[in-house]
Design a protein around this motif. Structure first.
Motif, PDB file in Angstrom:
ATOM      1  N   GLU A  41       0.821  -1.212   0.000  1.00  0.00           N
ATOM      2  CA  GLU A  41       0.000   0.000   0.000  1.00  0.00           C
ATOM      3  C   GLU A  41       0.856   1.262   0.000  1.00  0.00           C
ATOM      4  N   GLU A  42       2.036   1.186   0.614  1.00  0.00           N
ATOM      5  CA  GLU A  42       2.954   2.331   0.589  1.00  0.00           C
ATOM      6  C   GLU A  42       3.355   2.666  -0.844  1.00  0.00           C
ATOM      7  N   VAL A  43       3.742   1.636  -1.609  1.00  0.00           N
ATOM      8  CA  VAL A  43       4.151   1.850  -2.994  1.00  0.00           C
ATOM      9  C   VAL A  43       2.978   2.381  -3.818  1.00  0.00           C
ATOM     10  N   ALA A  44       1.801   1.758  -3.676  1.00  0.00           N
ATOM     11  CA  ALA A  44       0.620   2.194  -4.428  1.00  0.00           C
ATOM     12  C   ALA A  44       0.259   3.640  -4.078  1.00  0.00           C
ATOM     13  N   GLY A  45       0.315   3.979  -2.797  1.00  0.00           N
ATOM     14  CA  GLY A  45      -0.008   5.337  -2.366  1.00  0.00           C
ATOM     15  C   GLY A  45       0.967   6.370  -2.906  1.00  0.00           C
ATOM     16  N   ASN A  46       2.254   6.022  -2.917  1.00  0.00           N
ATOM     17  CA  ASN A  46       3.259   6.941  -3.451  1.00  0.00           C
ATOM     18  C   ASN A  46       3.070   7.174  -4.946  1.00  0.00           C
ATOM     19  N   ILE A  47       2.785   6.105  -5.675  1.00  0.00           N
ATOM     20  CA  ILE A  47       2.552   6.232  -7.114  1.00  0.00           C
ATOM     21  C   ILE A  47       1.319   7.104  -7.378  1.00  0.00           C
ATOM     22  N   ALA A  48       0.234   6.822  -6.651  1.00  0.00           N
ATOM     23  CA  ALA A  48      -0.997   7.602  -6.828  1.00  0.00           C
ATOM     24  C   ALA A  48      -0.752   9.079  -6.521  1.00  0.00           C
ATOM     25  N   GLY A  49       0.007   9.354  -5.462  1.00  0.00           N
ATOM     26  CA  GLY A  49       0.293  10.738  -5.086  1.00  0.00           C
ATOM     27  C   GLY A  49       1.083  11.472  -6.151  1.00  0.00           C
ATOM     28  N   ARG A  50       2.094  10.813  -6.712  1.00  0.00           N
ATOM     29  CA  ARG A  50       2.908  11.443  -7.766  1.00  0.00           C
ATOM     30  C   ARG A  50       2.065  11.746  -8.999  1.00  0.00           C
ATOM     31  N   ILE A  51       1.228  10.782  -9.377  1.00  0.00           N
ATOM     32  CA  ILE A  51       0.390  10.976 -10.563  1.00  0.00           C
ATOM     33  C   ILE A  51      -0.656  12.065 -10.315  1.00  0.00           C
ATOM     34  N   TYR A  52      -1.242  12.066  -9.126  1.00  0.00           N
ATOM     35  CA  TYR A  52      -2.267  13.070  -8.822  1.00  0.00           C
ATOM     36  C   TYR A  52      -1.681  14.481  -8.865  1.00  0.00           C
ATOM     37  N   THR A  53      -0.452  14.628  -8.416  1.00  0.00           N
ATOM     38  CA  THR A  53       0.214  15.929  -8.493  1.00  0.00           C
ATOM     39  C   THR A  53       0.329  16.393  -9.941  1.00  0.00           C
ATOM     40  N   GLU A  54       0.650  15.468 -10.844  1.00  0.00           N
ATOM     41  CA  GLU A  54       0.742  15.810 -12.257  1.00  0.00           C
ATOM     42  C   GLU A  54      -0.622  16.207 -12.828  1.00  0.00           C
ATOM     43  N   ILE A  55      -1.662  15.517 -12.395  1.00  0.00           N
ATOM     44  CA  ILE A  55      -3.017  15.848 -12.847  1.00  0.00           C
ATOM     45  C   ILE A  55      -3.378  17.278 -12.439  1.00  0.00           C
ATOM     46  N   ILE A  56      -3.083  17.615 -11.187  1.00  0.00           N
ATOM     47  CA  ILE A  56      -3.387  18.960 -10.682  1.00  0.00           C
ATOM     48  C   ILE A  56      -2.536  20.013 -11.390  1.00  0.00           C
ATOM     49  N   ASP A  57      -1.234  19.756 -11.481  1.00  0.00           N
ATOM     50  CA  ASP A  57      -0.321  20.736 -12.076  1.00  0.00           C
ATOM     51  C   ASP A  57      -0.654  21.024 -13.539  1.00  0.00           C
ATOM     52  N   ASN A  58      -1.136  19.999 -14.260  1.00  0.00           N
ATOM     53  CA  ASN A  58      -1.436  20.155 -15.678  1.00  0.00           C
ATOM     54  C   ASN A  58      -2.912  20.460 -15.947  1.00  0.00           C
ATOM     55  N   LYS A  59      -3.673  20.669 -14.838  1.00  0.00           N
ATOM     56  CA  LYS A  59      -5.093  21.029 -14.931  1.00  0.00           C
ATOM     57  C   LYS A  59      -5.879  20.052 -15.824  1.00  0.00           C
ATOM     58  N   LEU A  60      -5.623  18.760 -15.611  1.00  0.00           N
ATOM     59  CA  LEU A  60      -6.310  17.717 -16.370  1.00  0.00           C
ATOM     60  C   LEU A  60      -7.629  17.370 -15.692  1.00  0.00           C
ATOM     61  N   ASN A  61      -8.645  17.136 -16.468  1.00  0.00           N
ATOM     62  CA  ASN A  61      -9.971  16.816 -15.927  1.00  0.00           C
ATOM     63  C   ASN A  61     -10.081  15.308 -15.671  1.00  0.00           C
ATOM     64  N   TRP A  62      -9.140  14.814 -14.852  1.00  0.00           N
ATOM     65  CA  TRP A  62      -9.039  13.400 -14.525  1.00  0.00           C
ATOM     66  C   TRP A  62      -9.116  13.228 -13.010  1.00  0.00           C
ATOM     67  N   LEU A  63      -9.346  12.015 -12.569  1.00  0.00           N
ATOM     68  CA  LEU A  63      -9.375  11.741 -11.125  1.00  0.00           C
ATOM     69  C   LEU A  63      -8.794  10.371 -10.831  1.00  0.00           C
ATOM     70  N   ILE A  64      -8.400  10.186  -9.573  1.00  0.00           N
ATOM     71  CA  ILE A  64      -7.935   8.894  -9.077  1.00  0.00           C
ATOM     72  C   ILE A  64      -8.865   8.490  -7.935  1.00  0.00           C
ATOM     73  N   PRO A  65      -9.792   7.553  -8.170  1.00  0.00           N
ATOM     74  CA  PRO A  65     -10.704   7.152  -7.093  1.00  0.00           C
ATOM     75  C   PRO A  65      -9.978   6.350  -6.021  1.00  0.00           C
ATOM     76  N   LYS A  66     -10.513   6.388  -4.825  1.00  0.00           N
ATOM     77  CA  LYS A  66      -9.927   5.627  -3.714  1.00  0.00           C
ATOM     78  C   LYS A  66     -10.031   4.132  -3.972  1.00  0.00           C
ATOM     79  N   THR A  67     -11.190   3.681  -4.422  1.00  0.00           N
ATOM     80  CA  THR A  67     -11.381   2.284  -4.798  1.00  0.00           C
ATOM     81  C   THR A  67     -12.146   2.240  -6.119  1.00  0.00           C
ATOM     82  N   CYS A  68     -11.901   1.197  -6.901  1.00  0.00           N
ATOM     83  CA  CYS A  68     -12.571   1.094  -8.192  1.00  0.00           C
ATOM     84  C   CYS A  68     -12.414  -0.325  -8.730  1.00  0.00           C
ATOM     85  N   LEU A  69     -13.473  -0.827  -9.338  1.00  0.00           N
ATOM     86  CA  LEU A  69     -13.440  -2.111 -10.023  1.00  0.00           C
ATOM     87  C   LEU A  69     -13.584  -1.882 -11.521  1.00  0.00           C
TER      88      LEU A  69
END
Length: 203
Positions: A41-69
């Motif tokens: 979960e540490e690795v997954a959380g770090n990856i999600a955090g890095r990607i989410y920062t890029e989404i915010i910085d580039n003003k992309l209309n994307w999201l990373i849900p907490k859980t998803c199937l």
């Protein structure tokens, strides 16, 4: 010796019994334990955090849900639970189940998926590559921080590897990165990331 058949589940049965349990996913009717340990979960959380920062910085209309199937349309008894998934907010309006449950049915809603490899590494390197390519997901990351995958996937001697799969003409072209390498993501060209950054230790 008595053979005990593996219990198979339908997608609907899986949702009722395990839909809220992030420990499990379903592949061809067979329940899979994805073993979300603390380091995983540490690795997954770090990856999600890095990607989410890029989404915010580039003003992309994307999201990373907490859980998803993911419910692949062509696989009636499969429910994949990626460790990280990036969704296009606009395409969510077309998803038939999203308003009631965090379930994605259409591959064009998904921009990227990432899997942190655990003991069931065959699913990440084989079955999911086929499934995600069939769904036409543009980018798929396989983060094998503990070098669990087979040598045919991560080389000999085995070593920590992050594989970025880019969909080109319906097939994933794979680029492998080792410790110390600067990782290049076609989807996030400005991302500054090394495999070393994804976890605090190898233990």
């Amino acid at each position: 010796m008595t053979y005990t058949p593996v219990k198979t589940l339908t997608f609907e049965q899986f949702l009722i019994e395990y839909g809220d349990n992030t420990r499990y996913e379903l592949i061809d009717g067979e329940l899979r334990d994805i073993e979300p340990t603390g380091p995983h979960e540490e690795v997954a959380g770090n990856i999600a955090g890095r990607i989410y920062t890029e989404i915010i910085d580039n003003k992309l209309n994307w999201l990373i849900p907490k859980t998803c199937l993911i419910k692949p349309p062509a696989a009636s008894a499969t429910a994949l639970r990626p460790d990280v998934i990036v969704l296009d907010k606009i395409k969510l309006n077309q998803e038939p189940l999203w308003q009631k449950e965090p379930i994605i049915c259409y591959g064009n809603t998904i921009k990227l998926v990432a899997e942190v490899v655990s003991t069931n590494w065959q699913d990440d390197y084989a079955r999911k590559i086929e499934e995600y390519a069939f769904l036409e997901i543009p980018e798929y990351w396989i983060i094998d921080f503990w070098a669990l995958g087979g040598m045919q996937f991560i080389g000999n001697p085995k070593q920590p590897t992050l594989t970025i799969c880019q969909l080109i003409n319906g097939v994933y072209e794979q680029e492998k990165y080792r410790l110390g390498d600067s990782i290049f993501s076609p989807l996030f060209a400005d991302l500054k990331l090394k495999l070393d950054d994804t976890a605090s230790s190898f233990e």
